[in-house]
Design an enzyme around this catalytic site. Structure first.
Site, PDB file in Angstrom:
ATOM      1  N   TYR A 179      -7.694  15.555  -7.913  1.00 38.34           N
ATOM      2  CA  TYR A 179      -6.769  14.623  -8.551  1.00 38.34           C
ATOM      3  C   TYR A 179      -5.648  15.391  -9.270  1.00 38.34           C
ATOM      4  O   TYR A 179      -4.452  15.105  -9.087  1.00 38.34           O
ATOM      5  CB  TYR A 179      -7.546  13.738  -9.533  1.00 38.34           C
ATOM      6  CG  TYR A 179      -6.686  12.943 -10.464  1.00 38.34           C
ATOM      7  CD1 TYR A 179      -5.794  11.984  -9.990  1.00 38.34           C
ATOM      8  CD2 TYR A 179      -6.756  13.162 -11.843  1.00 38.34           C
ATOM      9  CE1 TYR A 179      -5.010  11.244 -10.877  1.00 38.34           C
ATOM     10  CE2 TYR A 179      -5.977  12.426 -12.725  1.00 38.34           C
ATOM     11  CZ  TYR A 179      -5.094  11.470 -12.231  1.00 38.34           C
ATOM     12  OH  TYR A 179      -4.315  10.759 -13.092  1.00 38.34           O
ATOM     13  N   ASP A 199       0.864  -1.186   0.000  1.00 40.13           N
ATOM     14  CA  ASP A 199       0.000   0.000   0.000  1.00 40.13           C
ATOM     15  C   ASP A 199       0.899   1.235   0.000  1.00 40.13           C
ATOM     16  O   ASP A 199       1.762   1.384   0.870  1.00 40.13           O
ATOM     17  CB  ASP A 199      -0.869  -0.028   1.264  1.00 40.13           C
ATOM     18  CG  ASP A 199      -1.897   1.091   1.274  1.00 40.13           C
ATOM     19  OD1 ASP A 199      -1.622   2.187   0.738  1.00 40.13           O
ATOM     20  OD2 ASP A 199      -2.988   0.859   1.834  1.00 40.13           O
TER      21      ASP A 199
END
Lengths: 271, 271, 271, 271, 271, 271
Positions: free
Chosen positions: F141, F56
């Site tokens: 984003y 992760d």
């Protein structure tokens, strides 16, 4: 010599017998324990804090010796106007190469190089220039000054030897022509610009225009603003000598068309 | 006429009966032996050193005659705000073409052309412009001013007839709005800018912004610094009239978005 | 009329009887159900999918009517070379103002405006231009084309009416001079550039140079690359007609100095 | 001599015995009735259409004579790499000054000056340059090339003597290093670039980069697009010699940091 | 509350317990009926015209509440120097996102964002920057300030929420180092710059450098000149503390090479 | 492991289970002895020459371990579209910080960072951008991608860790919309651009646009030309899917106004 509090131990002033050299000799004593003065001759007696070393810029061995023990250089030596090719070659090309070779070998940290507005004299008088504008020399003298600017750039990129190139305008006691009003550099401001050039912690390779705070200007020093140079004098002090006038020079008078003024047509002088 | 010491023999001031024309009439007498004043009417009696010639800018033959014997022109004639197309066409397009044709034929050396900030009024108020920024007219009036700037550029490239185009801001006794504070041109500075435009030896084709030394500015005159224009007045003199304020105009009030202010929505007016 | 699959319902082509107008008439039929052709005369019979409307650009009422029901305009009407001032004024200034007034009132979304390289003809042939380079008209015709570019910019800023201004080079079957080799626009590429100008979803106000993929070029279309125009022809196809040559034009032949070529000295023609 | 159809009467090629000089000697015969070849020696027998004149660039009188009767010059003579200062001084500084003096006196119209990428070699390899990028010489050789570029600029501004300065990359039969792949100039493209430089009607003072159509490039020739140079060869032809590789040179290998490659540390060589 | 004449109803000052926050608290009372002060603690008693709301920037719900009823924000909260990543992340990234989310939802019209010169600290000290120069953060702190500048740009483009980003220099009572002399922002000038940022009718998204009128400067505020900010103080007031000096820092002292000074080597601090 | 001839020993590909990750997995095997693949899951069995490490991005310790023994990184992990703030924060901000920390500690020499056109999506579709154009993110984003570009710039300035940031367009098998035609990046060209990014000897910190050789383009890769990237595919291959069309999107459809297309209105998504 006893320890002093002056910022430099030894500064070299070349061209010390020339017009600006004599002015500077009077004013830079506080910057160094020793000011080494150099020229071809005519320097009289050394005063306290001075050393006199006669030296021809084109004499490589003499130059190597001249630079020994020097911390910083004010390079005002060499030819300062459009003359025949050979003296330009010897003093401003061979001489400047000798200076940088010697300075690098002697470990000099910084040079202030007296360049000239004649490095950009073929720009029109209606054009506004800064440090990145392309050079446009207006004679063999101007070409030799571009040579010096470029050689010093190389020594910066190659060895980290710092240079401030000052494209000096008209630095005399007072303006004689309209053009002088635009390019005027008062002696006080010349000294201040040298001070800034020597004591700014980092200059790398800087191009600056040597001008006072004149009303009209063709040049912009913003890209040299890390020097902190703030002119305090102005050709406005002489404005009364130049009243309004519509008797323009003739249209084909190149001196009004180009920043280099009369230099535009002086050269080349081949011998 | 006896020989004088004034710099010009004869200057033509068009639009002499208009707002700025009347101001200039009072202040430019020292520049020429004769100031020829022109407008459609309303000029009263000629004073010493003045000539009065009534003339419609759109009358080609009259314009050819008006320019005879003229050394330099201050062109303040024509329409100076957003009005119907036909007067703009007649005065600012046909009239300016007539002016340049006549000036070139009469051997005039230089014209100062009263252009307008409305040539660039559709730039946002957060944009900083200089002489090379693209034009963005904010009405048919603004388009006509760009026409004049371009026509004068052509006469410079084609014939060497010099022009200084002054994009005049708000030139009235005092600012009325926040926007006026930004674009304010004090009459003293207007006159000084005209003086610089007339007496700089070489101007070629120069674009300058007509503004005082205001705190806020959208415009940068550095590319006109060969003119030597140094404003001495400022809208700061009126700052007390405009206290801090958060009552912004409504978000859709175009006058706060664009440099042209309310002109943005005034035009086009077709008839 | 039955529903078709063509992208536009009605396109207006002005100047349809002119040199390029006749070329376009043959090639644009696929873009619209109806192509409305307009000129002062000389259009012959309407063919299927065509409408013919004779109209003088300077006739405001007729123009208002001409634009009714039109979706997009290819404006090739008006004067296309340096002629006397009056026809330029009537067709390229009054006429273009009439066109934009009428187009805006009729709800037209987009205009392709045939501008000209003569809007920038006073740039030297050694200069590389793009859409932001300052205009330098080379005659009254060139000034009128700048007028059109600026008026269309205003209609974009004011009303959101989109325009592509195409500064057309030399668009004829084959180059006649060295200069034509540089500025050549093959008919195939002209049509392709119009197609791109009409069908790109968003053009705002775009300046593009109308040239083929020639070896030598003075112009750079990168700022119009949102149009997706890719020329497929080139003046290289005619290179054999122009062998290497050192018989330069005389040094004072302005046609080799400036991009506008012989136009540089054609104007101004006053009547 | 009988009248021919070749474009020039007499072209001078200096450095004709050097690496590129020998290549050019084989390929430029079609451009002139007479190709005058010059070098210090080693030119063998003159072939038809050739004249051989041995001459030292630093010999002023010999140079004045060498240029007599010449229409155009391809100047490939002088030092072409980093060597000691004295040969650089004699050939590339004194020699180039002699060339321009002689060319101007002889009425030569145009010179193609073989400059070098080492005029800009101290720019990082991640920087994209065009003709207006500041010069950054990477040695005394590079400084001498900037001298030539500036001297030729002066002769253009002063006398209208045109020059194309070509900053030649790596012009050998095939690339030896990754860096050569970037700077590669195929002989075919060199000849084509010379052809463009000689036959474009107007070049003024142009700076062009001498490179083929390589995949990787540090240089942009768009400002020389008036020359119409379109390279037809590419270092891609040699791509198989340089497979993908992550064995980067050591981080402190200056050759990968700067466009000048190994020259960066070669100089200065003082004697 | 009775109607007042103050320009804003409620301004929020975040970071009100910090160094600059405490200065501002004393000086901005005249701008709003209510100044809402916020920090993690340490704000003492609310004075007349003040509200105190303790709030952690990283607490989204608390932030939504903090912004309710606010007209304009002076955002001085968060981390103001190079510290470990986690506090930077929580305060300057999550916190700034929370601020803009809450401000947009609460209908705030304008935010003044305390950015930092450390957003551009990796530029050399010999480089002159303006608002369009690329950012070069000198640590994780600097990266977080660029994040804030970019997030605020997005809120302007997306929602029309205006922001002035002030890249604050050295804002303390007096300079401690040569570098501080260059980046000095006197408290008086800080307040004046905030006043300009709040009361200029239109700011869109503006980048300004927070500096006084110092002799040496690395930054140019011309693109923020619509703010009308005119500094009245200068580090010249402290010039006597920094006499001329040639004891340069060692060549490898990064603090003299880069605008960010000692920050250059402080980070990154990971935990 | 036996010695191989592959250029790298170990490349890390993050996001290997994502859309582009799966494409790359098939094509990059020749570049390294070992390709370490990483994602949150879904990678199946390791094939010869592969290593699989699940990780992760927001897990700092795991990331430190992931980078051990890695020579170069292709960072395609993290969020690749406008989603809620928290995943963007964890993967694209915390994750990218973890990546650079770990890479620097592990001695990685170079990272190719998958940035996005959404870093510049709020530029109008009529604007032409290059690597120096200001960023204009079109969502949270996009802001996170600017964060990555700036963090990587810092690691370059601070540690000499090289990065190529690729602002990827639309990289899918075929374009679905007109906008995709403009931003299309064929998988072949993606791989070629990665190859160039990995094997160019010196990249420093480079910004490149990830696009094929499409007819219409908003982006200019000239400042990345040291990469030698030459696209070989084009959205022209799909031109037949997008016939000419005048059914423009509605004027208020932001997707035709801005380069970011529909992203413009997707964000921000707060939770």
């Amino acid at each position: 010599m006893a320890q002093s509090n002056k910022p430099f131990r030894r500064i070299l002033l070349t061209g010390a017998a020339g017009g600006l050299g004599r002015v500077l000799r009077e004013r830079i004593g506080a910057w160094a324990d020793v000011v080494r003065l150099s020229d071809l001759g005519g320097l009289g007696e050394a005063r306290p804090g001075e050393e006199i070393v006669y030296c021809d810029l084109s004499d490589r061995q003499a130059m190597l010796k001249l630079l020994e023990g020097v911390d910083a250089v004010l390079h005002f030596g060499g030819v300062s106007t459009e003359v025949a090719w050979d003296p330009i070659l010897q003093a401003n090309i061979v001489g400047v190469k000798n200076l940088y070779e010697a300075a690098q070998k002697a470990g000099v940290k910084r040079i202030v190089f007296a360049s000239s507005n004649h490095a950009i004299g073929f720009h029109p008088t209606t054009t506004h220039l800064d440090a990145d504008s392309p050079t446009r020399p207006d004679g063999l003298y101007g070409v030799s000054k571009v040579f010096g600017e470029q050689l010093s750039r190389y020594y910066w990129d190659r060895f980290g030897l710092e240079t401030v190139c000052i494209r000096i305008g008209f630095s005399f006691p007072e303006p004689k022509t309209y053009r002088n009003m635009v390019t005027f550099l008062h002696y006080d401001d010349l000294v201040e610009l040298l001070r800034c050039s020597l004591f700014t912690p980092r200059v790398g390779h800087t191009i600056a225009y040597g001008m006072s705070d004149n009303s009209t200007s063709w040049w912009d020093n913003s890209k040299a603003s890390h020097l902190g140079y703030q002119p305090r004098r102005s050709s406005r002090e002489f404005a009364h000598l130049f009243p309004d006038n519509a008797d323009y020079p003739a249209e084909d008078d190149l001196a009004r068309l180009y920043q280099g003024g009369p230099f535009i047509t002086t050269g080349p002088i081949y011998d």
